[in-house]
Design a protein around this motif. Structure first.
Motif, PDB file in Angstrom:
ATOM      1  N   MET A  75       0.905  -1.119  -0.109  1.00  0.00           N
ATOM      2  CA  MET A  75       0.134  -0.025  -0.111  1.00  0.00           C
ATOM      3  C   MET A  75       0.840   1.284  -0.033  1.00  0.00           C
ATOM      4  O   MET A  75       0.313   2.251   0.076  1.00  0.00           O
ATOM      5  CB  MET A  75      -0.885   0.027   1.236  1.00  0.00           C
ATOM      6  N   HIS A  76       2.216   1.053   0.016  1.00  0.00           N
ATOM      7  CA  HIS A  76       2.908   2.165   0.100  1.00  0.00           C
ATOM      8  C   HIS A  76       4.219   1.805  -0.837  1.00  0.00           C
ATOM      9  O   HIS A  76       5.121   1.762  -0.599  1.00  0.00           O
ATOM     10  CB  HIS A  76       3.703   2.557   1.641  1.00  0.00           C
ATOM     11  N   PRO A  77       3.743   1.983  -2.293  1.00  0.00           N
ATOM     12  CA  PRO A  77       4.763   1.507  -3.380  1.00  0.00           C
ATOM     13  C   PRO A  77       5.890   2.773  -3.510  1.00  0.00           C
ATOM     14  O   PRO A  77       5.928   3.694  -3.051  1.00  0.00           O
ATOM     15  CB  PRO A  77       3.877   1.920  -4.462  1.00  0.00           C
ATOM     16  N   ALA A  78       7.069   1.967  -3.849  1.00  0.00           N
ATOM     17  CA  ALA A  78       8.197   2.701  -3.872  1.00  0.00           C
ATOM     18  C   ALA A  78       8.897   2.745  -4.994  1.00  0.00           C
ATOM     19  O   ALA A  78      10.166   3.105  -5.584  1.00  0.00           O
ATOM     20  CB  ALA A  78       9.340   2.587  -3.043  1.00  0.00           C
ATOM     21  N   GLY A  79       8.200   2.081  -6.306  1.00  0.00           N
ATOM     22  CA  GLY A  79       8.614   1.966  -7.450  1.00  0.00           C
ATOM     23  C   GLY A  79       7.517   1.804  -8.466  1.00  0.00           C
ATOM     24  O   GLY A  79       6.227   1.598  -8.187  1.00  0.00           O
ATOM     25  N   PRO A  80       7.710   1.822  -9.899  1.00  0.00           N
ATOM     26  CA  PRO A  80       6.587   2.209 -10.818  1.00  0.00           C
ATOM     27  C   PRO A  80       5.890   0.986 -10.828  1.00  0.00           C
ATOM     28  O   PRO A  80       4.641   0.919 -11.040  1.00  0.00           O
ATOM     29  CB  PRO A  80       7.360   2.501 -12.037  1.00  0.00           C
ATOM     30  N   ALA A  81       6.328  -0.404 -10.618  1.00  0.00           N
ATOM     31  CA  ALA A  81       5.873  -1.511 -10.742  1.00  0.00           C
ATOM     32  C   ALA A  81       4.787  -1.616  -9.684  1.00  0.00           C
ATOM     33  O   ALA A  81       3.489  -2.079  -9.731  1.00  0.00           O
ATOM     34  CB  ALA A  81       6.751  -2.760 -10.821  1.00  0.00           C
ATOM     35  N   ALA A  82       5.273  -1.431  -8.321  1.00  0.00           N
ATOM     36  CA  ALA A  82       4.477  -1.487  -7.236  1.00  0.00           C
ATOM     37  C   ALA A  82       3.361  -0.373  -7.370  1.00  0.00           C
ATOM     38  O   ALA A  82       2.307  -0.780  -6.850  1.00  0.00           O
ATOM     39  CB  ALA A  82       5.139  -1.369  -5.941  1.00  0.00           C
ATOM     40  N   ALA A  83       3.561   0.682  -7.980  1.00  0.00           N
ATOM     41  CA  ALA A  83       2.479   1.416  -7.945  1.00  0.00           C
ATOM     42  C   ALA A  83       1.609   1.465  -8.980  1.00  0.00           C
ATOM     43  O   ALA A  83       0.180   1.457  -8.634  1.00  0.00           O
ATOM     44  CB  ALA A  83       3.164   2.910  -8.496  1.00  0.00           C
ATOM     45  N   ALA A  84       1.892   0.598  -9.883  1.00  0.00           N
ATOM     46  CA  ALA A  84       1.011   0.123 -10.936  1.00  0.00           C
ATOM     47  C   ALA A  84      -0.074  -1.125 -10.088  1.00  0.00           C
ATOM     48  O   ALA A  84      -1.097  -1.069 -10.612  1.00  0.00           O
ATOM     49  CB  ALA A  84       1.337  -0.434 -12.230  1.00  0.00           C
ATOM     50  N   ILE A  85       0.701  -1.797  -9.411  1.00  0.00           N
ATOM     51  CA  ILE A  85      -0.269  -3.008  -8.681  1.00  0.00           C
ATOM     52  C   ILE A  85      -1.036  -2.609  -7.601  1.00  0.00           C
ATOM     53  O   ILE A  85      -2.176  -3.088  -7.548  1.00  0.00           O
ATOM     54  CB  ILE A  85       0.750  -3.817  -8.252  1.00  0.00           C
ATOM     55  N   ALA A  86      -0.542  -1.252  -7.047  1.00  0.00           N
ATOM     56  CA  ALA A  86      -1.429  -0.709  -6.026  1.00  0.00           C
ATOM     57  C   ALA A  86      -2.786  -0.007  -6.503  1.00  0.00           C
ATOM     58  O   ALA A  86      -3.879  -0.163  -6.161  1.00  0.00           O
ATOM     59  CB  ALA A  86      -0.624   0.341  -4.981  1.00  0.00           C
ATOM     60  N   THR A  87      -2.350   0.501  -7.933  1.00  0.00           N
ATOM     61  CA  THR A  87      -3.675   1.105  -8.442  1.00  0.00           C
ATOM     62  C   THR A  87      -4.225   0.062  -8.914  1.00  0.00           C
ATOM     63  O   THR A  87      -5.780   0.412  -8.871  1.00  0.00           O
ATOM     64  CB  THR A  87      -2.955   1.903  -9.501  1.00  0.00           C
ATOM     65  N   LEU A  88      -4.075  -1.095  -9.527  1.00  0.00           N
ATOM     66  CA  LEU A  88      -5.041  -2.143 -10.077  1.00  0.00           C
ATOM     67  C   LEU A  88      -5.716  -2.506  -8.747  1.00  0.00           C
ATOM     68  O   LEU A  88      -6.812  -2.970  -8.686  1.00  0.00           O
ATOM     69  CB  LEU A  88      -4.015  -3.193 -10.397  1.00  0.00           C
ATOM     70  N   TRP A  89      -5.111  -2.720  -7.553  1.00  0.00           N
ATOM     71  CA  TRP A  89      -5.987  -3.253  -6.409  1.00  0.00           C
ATOM     72  C   TRP A  89      -6.901  -2.425  -5.911  1.00  0.00           C
ATOM     73  O   TRP A  89      -8.139  -2.777  -5.514  1.00  0.00           O
ATOM     74  CB  TRP A  89      -4.723  -3.278  -5.152  1.00  0.00           C
ATOM     75  N   TRP A  90      -6.801  -1.076  -5.858  1.00  0.00           N
ATOM     76  CA  TRP A  90      -7.896  -0.047  -5.483  1.00  0.00           C
ATOM     77  C   TRP A  90      -8.791  -0.098  -6.704  1.00  0.00           C
ATOM     78  O   TRP A  90     -10.131   0.061  -6.144  1.00  0.00           O
ATOM     79  CB  TRP A  90      -7.325   1.455  -5.688  1.00  0.00           C
ATOM     80  N   VAL A  91      -8.555  -0.057  -7.892  1.00  0.00           N
ATOM     81  CA  VAL A  91      -9.598  -0.210  -9.009  1.00  0.00           C
ATOM     82  C   VAL A  91     -10.389  -1.519  -8.779  1.00  0.00           C
ATOM     83  O   VAL A  91     -11.735  -1.389  -8.982  1.00  0.00           O
ATOM     84  CB  VAL A  91      -9.104  -0.230 -10.535  1.00  0.00           C
ATOM     85  N   MET A  92      -9.886  -2.478  -8.505  1.00  0.00           N
ATOM     86  CA  MET A  92     -10.494  -3.849  -8.352  1.00  0.00           C
ATOM     87  C   MET A  92     -11.528  -3.847  -7.063  1.00  0.00           C
ATOM     88  O   MET A  92     -12.431  -4.227  -7.032  1.00  0.00           O
ATOM     89  CB  MET A  92      -9.627  -5.273  -8.236  1.00  0.00           C
ATOM     90  N   LEU A  93     -11.029  -3.079  -5.965  1.00  0.00           N
ATOM     91  CA  LEU A  93     -11.775  -3.144  -4.747  1.00  0.00           C
ATOM     92  C   LEU A  93     -12.724  -2.098  -5.152  1.00  0.00           C
ATOM     93  O   LEU A  93     -14.153  -2.537  -4.706  1.00  0.00           O
ATOM     94  CB  LEU A  93     -10.953  -2.680  -3.758  1.00  0.00           C
ATOM     95  N   ILE A  94     -12.805  -0.860  -5.827  1.00  0.00           N
ATOM     96  CA  ILE A  94     -13.944  -0.284  -6.132  1.00  0.00           C
ATOM     97  C   ILE A  94     -14.925  -0.818  -7.012  1.00  0.00           C
ATOM     98  O   ILE A  94     -16.142  -0.941  -6.809  1.00  0.00           O
ATOM     99  CB  ILE A  94     -13.564   1.102  -7.114  1.00  0.00           C
TER     100      ILE A  94
END
Length: 205
Positions: free
Chosen positions: A1-20
């Motif tokens: 939930m605290h990404p520090a790189g572009p890949a982790a940021a993309a995965i975190a965004t995907l998680w939020w989109v799927m949750l919504i």
């Protein structure tokens, strides 16, 4: 939930989109359930009942849910495709070899350099990690930098990672591989340009 790189940021965004998306489907289903359980004062005519069925079951229950699920599936595939490793300028390649209970790292730019328990990478540059294992299946995962990927005996899987800023990032083996696997950890150490050059010269551990 605290990404520090572009890949982790993309995965975190995907998680939020799927949750919504999942929340929207859940709320709709609960609303339809409540409406379906409400007592009506007078029974509907066959025509009105058929119309209600088309609206609530076909239109909302199936149409809305399938549209959301299809959109989430397409979005997930797009994100997954973006995370695939591809040749890039300045790409660094390292090899991660898992074993019970340690990780050993070697570096294409310094073939005689091997580290255990600490993976050294340059900050702000893409790094391809070639993951394998000498014994059983392990799983390489640095949560703030990227997703996880299995280490499989006799096979090499490639995972792209990148750290936005210098620092130490925790890594774990996210696969049960025998008693003691909970302590099967490592650290990803991202260096600034000067520190990375120093590491390549073999002046730091």
């Amino acid at each position: 939930m605290h990404p520090a790189g572009p890949a982790a940021a993309a995965i975190a965004t995907l998680w939020w989109v799927m949750l919504i998306g999942a929340t929207a489907i859940f709320v709709l289903v609960m609303a339809l359930l409540i409406l379906g359980l409400r007592r009506r004062e007078a029974p509907d005519t066959p025509e009105a009942e058929s119309r209600r069925e088309r609206v609530f079951i076909h239109g909302l229950g199936l149409g809305f849910s399938l549209t959301i699920l299809a959109a989430l599936t397409v979005y997930g595939l797009v994100i997954g495709e973006r995370l695939l490793p591809r040749p890039e300028p300045g790409l660094v390649t390292v090899r991660a070899e898992g074993a019970q209970w340690m990780w050993r790292f070697s570096y294409a730019d310094v073939p005689d350099r091997v580290t255990e328990g600490v993976l050294h990478i340059p900050a702000g540059r893409p790094v391809d990690v070639q993951i394998t294992t000498t014994d059983v299946i392990h799983s390489f995962w640095a949560p703030r930098l990227t997703g996880k990927l299995d280490a499989i005996p006799g096979h090499v899987n490639v995972l792209r990672i990148e750290a936005d800023t210098p620092g130490d990032y925790a890594g774990v083996s996210a696969e049960f591989s025998g008693p003691g696997y909970t302590a099967h950890r490592f650290t990803v150490r991202a260096h600034d340009e000067a520190a990375w050059d120093t590491f390549l010269r073999g002046e730091t551990e």
